[in-house]
Design a protein around this motif. Structure first.
Motif, mmCIF file in Angstrom:
data_model
loop_
_atom_site.group_PDB
_atom_site.id
_atom_site.type_symbol
_atom_site.label_atom_id
_atom_site.label_comp_id
_atom_site.label_asym_id
_atom_site.label_seq_id
_atom_site.Cartn_x
_atom_site.Cartn_y
_atom_site.Cartn_z
ATOM 1 N N LEU A 126 0.830 -1.197 0.000
ATOM 2 C CA LEU A 126 0.000 0.000 0.000
ATOM 3 C C LEU A 126 0.874 1.260 0.000
ATOM 4 O O LEU A 126 1.889 1.324 0.691
ATOM 5 N N ILE A 127 0.445 2.247 -0.791
ATOM 6 C CA ILE A 127 1.056 3.589 -0.713
ATOM 7 C C ILE A 127 -0.064 4.551 -0.349
ATOM 8 O O ILE A 127 -1.170 4.474 -0.890
ATOM 9 N N LEU A 128 0.230 5.422 0.601
ATOM 10 C CA LEU A 128 -0.763 6.415 1.050
ATOM 11 C C LEU A 128 -0.254 7.830 0.761
ATOM 12 O O LEU A 128 0.269 8.504 1.660
ATOM 13 N N PRO A 129 -0.393 8.302 -0.478
ATOM 14 C CA PRO A 129 0.030 9.682 -0.734
ATOM 15 C C PRO A 129 -0.901 10.646 0.013
ATOM 16 O O PRO A 129 -2.099 10.393 0.109
ATOM 17 N N VAL A 130 -0.329 11.707 0.536
ATOM 18 C CA VAL A 130 -1.133 12.705 1.264
ATOM 19 C C VAL A 130 -1.086 14.014 0.481
ATOM 20 O O VAL A 130 0.007 14.522 0.205
ATOM 21 N N HIS A 131 -2.236 14.537 0.125
ATOM 22 C CA HIS A 131 -2.277 15.806 -0.622
ATOM 23 C C HIS A 131 -2.257 16.944 0.411
ATOM 24 O O HIS A 131 -3.261 17.633 0.629
ATOM 25 N N LEU A 132 -1.106 17.080 1.039
ATOM 26 C CA LEU A 132 -0.983 17.981 2.180
ATOM 27 C C LEU A 132 -1.082 19.449 1.768
ATOM 28 O O LEU A 132 -0.552 19.831 0.723
ATOM 29 N N TYR A 133 -1.717 20.229 2.599
ATOM 30 C CA TYR A 133 -1.984 21.666 2.375
ATOM 31 C C TYR A 133 -2.913 21.888 1.173
ATOM 32 O O TYR A 133 -3.131 23.016 0.753
ATOM 33 N N ASN A 150 1.572 -5.322 -7.525
ATOM 34 C CA ASN A 150 0.322 -5.474 -6.763
ATOM 35 C C ASN A 150 0.360 -4.572 -5.520
ATOM 36 O O ASN A 150 0.483 -5.045 -4.392
ATOM 37 N N ILE A 151 0.304 -3.276 -5.774
ATOM 38 C CA ILE A 151 0.342 -2.294 -4.678
ATOM 39 C C ILE A 151 -0.896 -1.414 -4.799
ATOM 40 O O ILE A 151 -1.183 -0.888 -5.875
ATOM 41 N N LYS A 152 -1.619 -1.276 -3.704
ATOM 42 C CA LYS A 152 -2.833 -0.451 -3.725
ATOM 43 C C LYS A 152 -2.481 0.989 -3.321
ATOM 44 O O LYS A 152 -1.456 1.237 -2.674
ATOM 45 N N ILE A 153 -3.375 1.901 -3.696
ATOM 46 C CA ILE A 153 -3.172 3.316 -3.326
ATOM 47 C C ILE A 153 -4.415 3.836 -2.609
ATOM 48 O O ILE A 153 -5.533 3.714 -3.126
ATOM 49 N N ASN A 175 -7.027 3.620 -5.513
ATOM 50 C CA ASN A 175 -8.165 2.712 -5.300
ATOM 51 C C ASN A 175 -9.249 3.360 -4.451
ATOM 52 O O ASN A 175 -10.435 3.111 -4.648
ATOM 53 N N ILE A 176 -8.807 4.185 -3.490
ATOM 54 C CA ILE A 176 -9.755 4.831 -2.570
ATOM 55 C C ILE A 176 -9.216 6.222 -2.216
ATOM 56 O O ILE A 176 -7.999 6.435 -2.171
ATOM 57 N N GLY A 177 -10.119 7.171 -1.970
ATOM 58 C CA GLY A 177 -9.723 8.497 -1.482
ATOM 59 C C GLY A 177 -10.456 8.774 -0.169
ATOM 60 O O GLY A 177 -11.622 8.394 -0.020
ATOM 61 N N THR A 178 -9.761 9.410 0.775
ATOM 62 C CA THR A 178 -10.412 9.682 2.072
ATOM 63 C C THR A 178 -10.405 11.183 2.361
ATOM 64 O O THR A 178 -9.447 11.882 2.029
#
Ligand SMILES: Cc1ncc(COP(=O)(O)O)c(C=O)c1O
Length: 313
Positions: A126-133, A150-153, A175-178
């Motif tokens: 899994l990679i969790l990019p953060v759209h900071l600011y 096979n890496i989810k985002i 795959n998902i946005g929070t």
């Protein structure tokens, strides 16, 4: 001089509408779920451009429930940028993943692609990019780097309502946005709130149940889930704010332009460098500098010209 980060009462131009709606909901005993929540979910998925949206109790739960939806093996590695709010790493650790921190770049403060390449291993799931600011991470390159692996985002968009890359909303690349609707956020409610967006039916259906004790209706518990629901009052407030958001966002962008143009007179300031086609919602306008006092004095003189982004919602 102290500048208030946010003042909900002062900032909400829609207060009259909001109070009227709250009154109505209380009088009619609408507290949890119901049409306000369902309508907000429809409206927010349309705003973002995703097939599905599920609201939850807050942005931290949005991250946690999204990670759970992926059903990754315990101990799998999740890559997370070092510069974020604790929730991103906390959610991954609480979901049983091993957190691998990755450096950020100093142009827009999002995940550094060279370090990301180094941090990817066989165990990375899994990679969790953060759209900071509000600054979009380089989703195009991140997806290229992953390629067929096979890496989810999961994109952490807690600070990025309305941020886009080539007119596509962040949160719809992986795959998902929070999202978080904490009061200080660009779209903030009068308490805690969060949402998950996805185009994947399987993740959507899991999260829809997981947020409500594993059930979709009364006594229909398919698995042991959580209690993480958005209440009707917050949903109603968010619906009203979402309707006005494009206008509020334009104002933020105009003020950011004022900063970009006029701060040039002070040297020694490091401002954002956004890539072409990348639009920030300017949740925060971060400046790095060694001449803090000089900048403070300069801004103080400009106070009467209402430069302060904190004055808009
Ligand atoms: C980048 C980031 N991720 C996650 C969260 C968590 O959101 P919440 O406070 O709604 O749980 C926040 C909130 O500040 C945030 O800034």
């Amino acid at each position: 001089m102290q500048i208030q980060f946010t003042n909900l009462f002062k900032l909400a131009p829609e207060k009259k509408k909001i109070f009227k709606k709250i009154n109505f909901l209380i009088k009619n005993n609408h507290f949890i779920g119901g049409s306000e929540v369902e309508n907000f979910e429809k409206e927010f998925s349309k705003f973002v451009g995703s097939k599905y949206c599920v609201t939850v109790g807050n942005g931290t739960d949005a991250l946690y429930l999204s990670i759970k939806a992926l059903n990754l093996k315990k101990g799998s590695e999740a890559i997370i940028p070092v510069n974020t709010w604790i929730s991103t790493a906390e959610a991954a650790a609480n979901a049983g993943l091993k957190v691998i921190f990755c450096d950020i770049n100093l142009e827009d403060y999002s995940i550094d692609l060279n370090d990301l390449k180094k941090k990817i291993s066989k165990k990375t799931k899994l990679i969790l990019p953060v759209h900071l600011y509000g600054n979009p991470s380089n989703m195009i390159q991140i997806k290229k780097i992953i390629n067929t692996k096979n890496i989810k985002i999961i994109e952490d968009c807690a600070q990025a309502h309305g941020s886009t890359i080539n007119n596509k909303h962040v949160g719809t690349f992986g795959n998902i946005g929070t999202f978080s609707f904490f009061p200080g956020k660009n779209i903030g409610c009068f308490g805690d709130g969060g949402a998950i967006v996805t185009n994947n039916k399987k993740y959507f259906e899991y999260i829809l149940r997981a947020r409500n004790h594993g059930s979709l209706k009364k006594y229909d518990h398919k698995f042991s889930g959580f209690n993480s629901r958005l209440d009707s009052i917050q949903a109603a407030i968010l619906r009203i704010k979402l309707r006005n958001y494009n206008k509020a966002l334009k104002k933020r962008i105009d003020i950011a332009d004022i900063y970009f143009k006029n701060l040039k007179v002070i040297g020694e300031l490091q401002l954002f460098k956004l890539k072409k086609g990348y639009k920030s919602c300017y949740h925060q306008f971060v400046i790095r500098t060694n001449v803090r006092n000089k900048l403070q004095n300069f801004l103080q003189k400009k106070e009467s010209q209402q430069w302060y982004i904190t004055h808009i919602c």
